[in-house]
Design a protein around this motif. Structure first.
Motif, short mmCIF file in Angstrom:
data_model
loop_
_atom_site.label_atom_id
_atom_site.label_comp_id
_atom_site.label_asym_id
_atom_site.label_seq_id
_atom_site.Cartn_x
_atom_site.Cartn_y
_atom_site.Cartn_z
N VAL A 1 0.87 -1.18 0.00
CA VAL A 1 0.00 0.00 0.00
C VAL A 1 0.90 1.23 0.00
O VAL A 1 1.98 1.20 0.59
CB VAL A 1 -0.97 0.05 1.21
CG1 VAL A 1 -1.96 -1.10 1.15
CG2 VAL A 1 -0.22 0.04 2.52
N PRO A 2 0.51 2.30 -0.69
CA PRO A 2 1.32 3.52 -0.68
C PRO A 2 1.13 4.26 0.65
O PRO A 2 0.07 4.80 0.91
CB PRO A 2 0.78 4.32 -1.87
CG PRO A 2 -0.61 3.84 -2.04
CD PRO A 2 -0.64 2.42 -1.57
N VAL B 1 -0.22 8.07 6.14
CA VAL B 1 -0.61 6.99 7.07
C VAL B 1 -2.12 6.95 7.25
O VAL B 1 -2.72 5.88 7.31
CB VAL B 1 0.11 7.16 8.42
CG1 VAL B 1 -0.42 6.17 9.45
CG2 VAL B 1 1.60 6.98 8.26
N ASP B 2 -2.77 8.11 7.29
CA ASP B 2 -4.21 8.16 7.51
C ASP B 2 -5.01 7.54 6.37
O ASP B 2 -6.13 7.08 6.57
CB ASP B 2 -4.67 9.60 7.75
CG ASP B 2 -4.11 10.18 9.03
OD1 ASP B 2 -3.83 9.39 9.97
OD2 ASP B 2 -3.93 11.41 9.10
N SER B 3 -4.45 7.50 5.17
CA SER B 3 -5.17 6.92 4.03
C SER B 3 -5.35 5.42 4.17
O SER B 3 -6.33 4.87 3.70
CB SER B 3 -4.42 7.20 2.72
OG SER B 3 -4.47 8.56 2.41
N PHE B 4 -4.39 4.76 4.80
CA PHE B 4 -4.42 3.31 4.87
C PHE B 4 -4.44 2.77 6.29
O PHE B 4 -4.69 1.61 6.50
CB PHE B 4 -3.25 2.72 4.09
CG PHE B 4 -3.34 3.08 2.65
CD1 PHE B 4 -4.16 2.35 1.81
CD2 PHE B 4 -2.69 4.18 2.16
CE1 PHE B 4 -4.31 2.71 0.48
CE2 PHE B 4 -2.83 4.55 0.83
CZ PHE B 4 -3.64 3.82 0.00
N GLY B 5 -4.15 3.61 7.25
CA GLY B 5 -4.19 3.21 8.63
C GLY B 5 -2.87 2.71 9.17
O GLY B 5 -2.13 2.01 8.47
N SER B 6 -2.59 3.07 10.39
CA SER B 6 -1.34 2.66 11.02
C SER B 6 -1.29 1.15 11.25
O SER B 6 -0.22 0.60 11.50
CB SER B 6 -1.15 3.41 12.35
OG SER B 6 -2.22 3.12 13.22
#
Length: 108
Positions: free
Chosen positions: A52-53, A57-62
């Motif tokens: 995942v790009p 971080v907020d786009s894909f979650g920590s």
């Protein structure tokens, strides 16, 4: 001894964390599709590990990040714990990246 199964994943250089988010998404989508096609050709021999790009971080979650393996860490980071501490993340997110995510992924 033979290799019974091989994991296919993008090389770290292809993760492209320096690209703008939309460009990173397009590149990673292409790479993941290529991996999926290879796995489909021989699913008994290959497993796919996509990417995942993580520029945002907020786009894909920590929950998708493990210390020392992903953004915000550079390859060869001599002190990833210090780098994580400088990232400005809350304590729960730091704990997840330091250990919780890896434990979940490994089933520990």
């Amino acid at each position: 001894m033979r290799v019974a199964r091989q994991a296919l994943s993008p090389m770290p250089e292809l993760l492209s964390y320096w690209l703008p988010l939309e460009d990173g998404k397009a590149l990673i989508r292409y790479l993941n599709e290529q991996i999926a096609e290879m796995v489909a050709l021989a699913p008994q021999r290959f497993v796919g590990l996509g990417a995942v790009p993580l520029q945002d971080v907020d786009s894909f979650g920590s929950s998708q990040i493990c210390i020392g393996s992903d953004y915000p860490f550079n390859m060869g980071d001599n002190d990833p714990v210090a780098t994580l501490g400088k990232a400005g993340l809350d304590a729960a997110t730091v704990a997840a990246i330091q250990s919780t995510n890896a434990r979940r992924f490994l089933g520990l």
